[in-house]
Design a protein around this motif. Structure first.
Motif, PDB file in Angstrom:
ATOM      1  N   UNK A 173       0.818  -1.217   0.000  1.00 52.45           N
ATOM      2  CA  UNK A 173       0.000   0.000   0.000  1.00 52.45           C
ATOM      3  C   UNK A 173       0.855   1.271   0.000  1.00 52.45           C
ATOM      4  N   UNK A 174       2.096   1.173   0.525  1.00 53.77           N
ATOM      5  CA  UNK A 174       2.961   2.355   0.570  1.00 53.77           C
ATOM      6  C   UNK A 174       4.064   2.309  -0.479  1.00 53.77           C
ATOM      7  N   UNK A 175       3.878   1.496  -1.498  1.00 56.34           N
ATOM      8  CA  UNK A 175       4.853   1.417  -2.594  1.00 56.34           C
ATOM      9  C   UNK A 175       4.925   2.771  -3.310  1.00 56.34           C
ATOM     10  N   UNK A 176       6.083   3.155  -3.817  1.00 52.86           N
ATOM     11  CA  UNK A 176       6.201   4.449  -4.513  1.00 52.86           C
ATOM     12  C   UNK A 176       5.245   4.619  -5.690  1.00 52.86           C
ATOM     13  N   UNK A 177       4.797   3.499  -6.296  1.00 58.19           N
ATOM     14  CA  UNK A 177       3.888   3.591  -7.444  1.00 58.19           C
ATOM     15  C   UNK A 177       2.415   3.487  -7.051  1.00 58.19           C
ATOM     16  N   UNK A 178       2.142   3.297  -5.773  1.00 55.78           N
ATOM     17  CA  UNK A 178       0.758   3.075  -5.342  1.00 55.78           C
ATOM     18  C   UNK A 178      -0.120   4.311  -5.507  1.00 55.78           C
ATOM     19  N   UNK A 179       0.482   5.469  -5.625  1.00 57.64           N
ATOM     20  CA  UNK A 179      -0.304   6.687  -5.766  1.00 57.64           C
ATOM     21  C   UNK A 179      -0.818   6.932  -7.166  1.00 57.64           C
ATOM     22  N   UNK A 180      -0.401   6.127  -8.141  1.00 54.47           N
ATOM     23  CA  UNK A 180      -0.844   6.333  -9.526  1.00 54.47           C
ATOM     24  C   UNK A 180      -2.157   5.595  -9.791  1.00 54.47           C
ATOM     25  N   UNK A 181      -2.955   6.165 -10.683  1.00 57.68           N
ATOM     26  CA  UNK A 181      -4.241   5.547 -11.022  1.00 57.68           C
ATOM     27  C   UNK A 181      -4.050   4.317 -11.895  1.00 57.68           C
ATOM     28  N   UNK A 235       4.500  -5.583   2.262  1.00 59.40           N
ATOM     29  CA  UNK A 235       5.577  -5.072   3.090  1.00 59.40           C
ATOM     30  C   UNK A 235       6.929  -4.986   2.400  1.00 59.40           C
ATOM     31  N   UNK A 236       6.950  -5.061   1.060  1.00 57.18           N
ATOM     32  CA  UNK A 236       8.210  -4.959   0.320  1.00 57.18           C
ATOM     33  C   UNK A 236       8.015  -4.022  -0.861  1.00 57.18           C
ATOM     34  N   UNK A 237       9.061  -3.849  -1.665  1.00 57.80           N
ATOM     35  CA  UNK A 237       8.928  -3.038  -2.873  1.00 57.80           C
ATOM     36  C   UNK A 237       8.748  -3.897  -4.118  1.00 57.80           C
ATOM     37  N   UNK A 238       8.531  -5.188  -3.930  1.00 60.24           N
ATOM     38  CA  UNK A 238       8.225  -6.063  -5.061  1.00 60.24           C
ATOM     39  C   UNK A 238       6.846  -5.717  -5.623  1.00 60.24           C
ATOM     40  N   UNK A 252      -9.841  -5.648  -0.411  1.00 59.81           N
ATOM     41  CA  UNK A 252     -10.111  -5.105   0.921  1.00 59.81           C
ATOM     42  C   UNK A 252      -8.909  -5.240   1.862  1.00 59.81           C
ATOM     43  N   UNK A 253      -7.783  -5.676   1.322  1.00 58.55           N
ATOM     44  CA  UNK A 253      -6.582  -5.842   2.136  1.00 58.55           C
ATOM     45  C   UNK A 253      -5.900  -4.480   2.298  1.00 58.55           C
ATOM     46  N   UNK A 254      -5.858  -3.928   3.511  1.00 57.70           N
ATOM     47  CA  UNK A 254      -5.281  -2.587   3.690  1.00 57.70           C
ATOM     48  C   UNK A 254      -3.777  -2.534   3.431  1.00 57.70           C
ATOM     49  N   UNK A 255      -3.122  -3.690   3.371  1.00 58.68           N
ATOM     50  CA  UNK A 255      -1.677  -3.710   3.165  1.00 58.68           C
ATOM     51  C   UNK A 255      -1.296  -3.716   1.685  1.00 58.68           C
TER      52      UNK A 255
END
Length: 306
Positions: A173-181, A235-238, A252-255
């Protein structure tokens, strides 16, 4: 031939699948010598050998291939007859066998639960298989239905329902690319990738796209399990890939974050519910196919909740 002969026909089919009289006898709980005598009786009646024997086991002869194919079609027809007889008093019993891609495993399980609420005495046999193995199960009468992504062209496959599926990227969820649509595959060139195995339809799509470009992905992990891949990226950048219907279980997985691969990359393909061409399905399988078709049609008309 009478219905009572179906037992020895099933014995012969089991030997063909096992490739060994001894192994088949163990599965069937009979002695190898008794099983061999039954096979020899049928070979005498046919006037041709069914199996070729050597030190490693047995293989079907040309006559055996024809006979075992006939056995499997007879068993399938008999199940349909039983189903029709049971239908005289309503759908109560019977069996549904389905071979499906791992990507739709959760979808199929959910529908089996729903179907059994209405028909609790109907049995199910589920085989998780790649699209090639699923089609083999269909043509061998092991499966009544298949639900697979990007099946190879096969004249024996009769589609019942087809649903287009996009590839999606799954990441923490906090991956650098997660903010893109949406994501392009080229956006992933600087990140480590976890890919599904080579037999998966989604992997084939990615390989085909990469083959047309000079881009390469930094593949650091492979797995033949989508659950393992999801655990690897958590929990990784994979980053890993899945088709939309398979990714729904993670929505629905918040991670985890799920982002579609941009349509520009043409990373999509058909999910096909199908049966063996020319075969009349047993009533339980036909009813289950109707239920799956209706649900897939609902998915067609709504955006995926990812």
């Amino acid at each position: 031939m009478a219905l009572r002969n179906m037992r020895i026909w099933r014995y012969i089919d089991e030997v063909s699948r096992a490739g060994s009289v001894r192994q088949a006898a163990e599965r069937l709980h009979v002695t190898p010598s008794a099983l061999l005598r039954r096979i020899q009786d049928v070979e005498h009646d046919l006037g041709a050998p069914i199996f070729e024997r050597d030190t490693t086991g047995v293989t079907l002869t040309a006559a055996g291939e024809i006979f075992v194919g006939w056995i499997r079609s007879q068993e399938a027809d008999l199940r349909r007859v039983y189903s029709q007889i049971e239908d005289l008093s309503g759908l109560k019993r019977g069996e549904v066998s389905i071979a499906c891609s791992q990507a739709v495993q959760s979808f199929v399980v959910e529908h089996i639960k729903r179907f059994r609420q209405a028909h609790p005495l109907v049995r199910f046999r589920v085989t998780i298989a790649d699209h090639n193995s699923a089609l083999t199960a269909l043509s061998d009468y092991v499966a009544d239905l298949v639900l697979v992504f990007r099946p190879p062209h096969a004249i024996e496959l009769q589609p019942i329902m087809t649903l287009g599926q996009r590839m999606v990227a799954i990441m923490a969820h906090d991956h650098p690319l997660a903010g893109r649509a949406t994501l392009r595959l080229r956006d992933l060139a600087d990140y480590e990738i976890a890919l599904p195995g080579a037999s998966f339809g989604g992997r084939e799509i990615i390989e085909q796209i990469l083959a047309k470009t000079s881009m390469r992905l930094n593949v650091m992990a492979e797995a033949n399990s989508f659950s393992v891949l999801a655990d690897l990226v958590r929990g990784s950048e994979l980053v890993t890939f899945q088709i939309e219907i398979g990714a729904l279980k993670h929505s629905s997985d918040p991670e985890l974050a799920i982002r579609p691969v941009d349509d520009v990359d043409l990373a999509h393909g058909p999910l096909v519910l199908g049966q063996l061409k020319g075969r009349a399905l047993p009533l339980p399988a036909a009813k289950f196919a109707e239920q799956l078709s209706a649900s897939l049609n609902e998915l067609r008309s709504m955006p995926m909740a990812i």
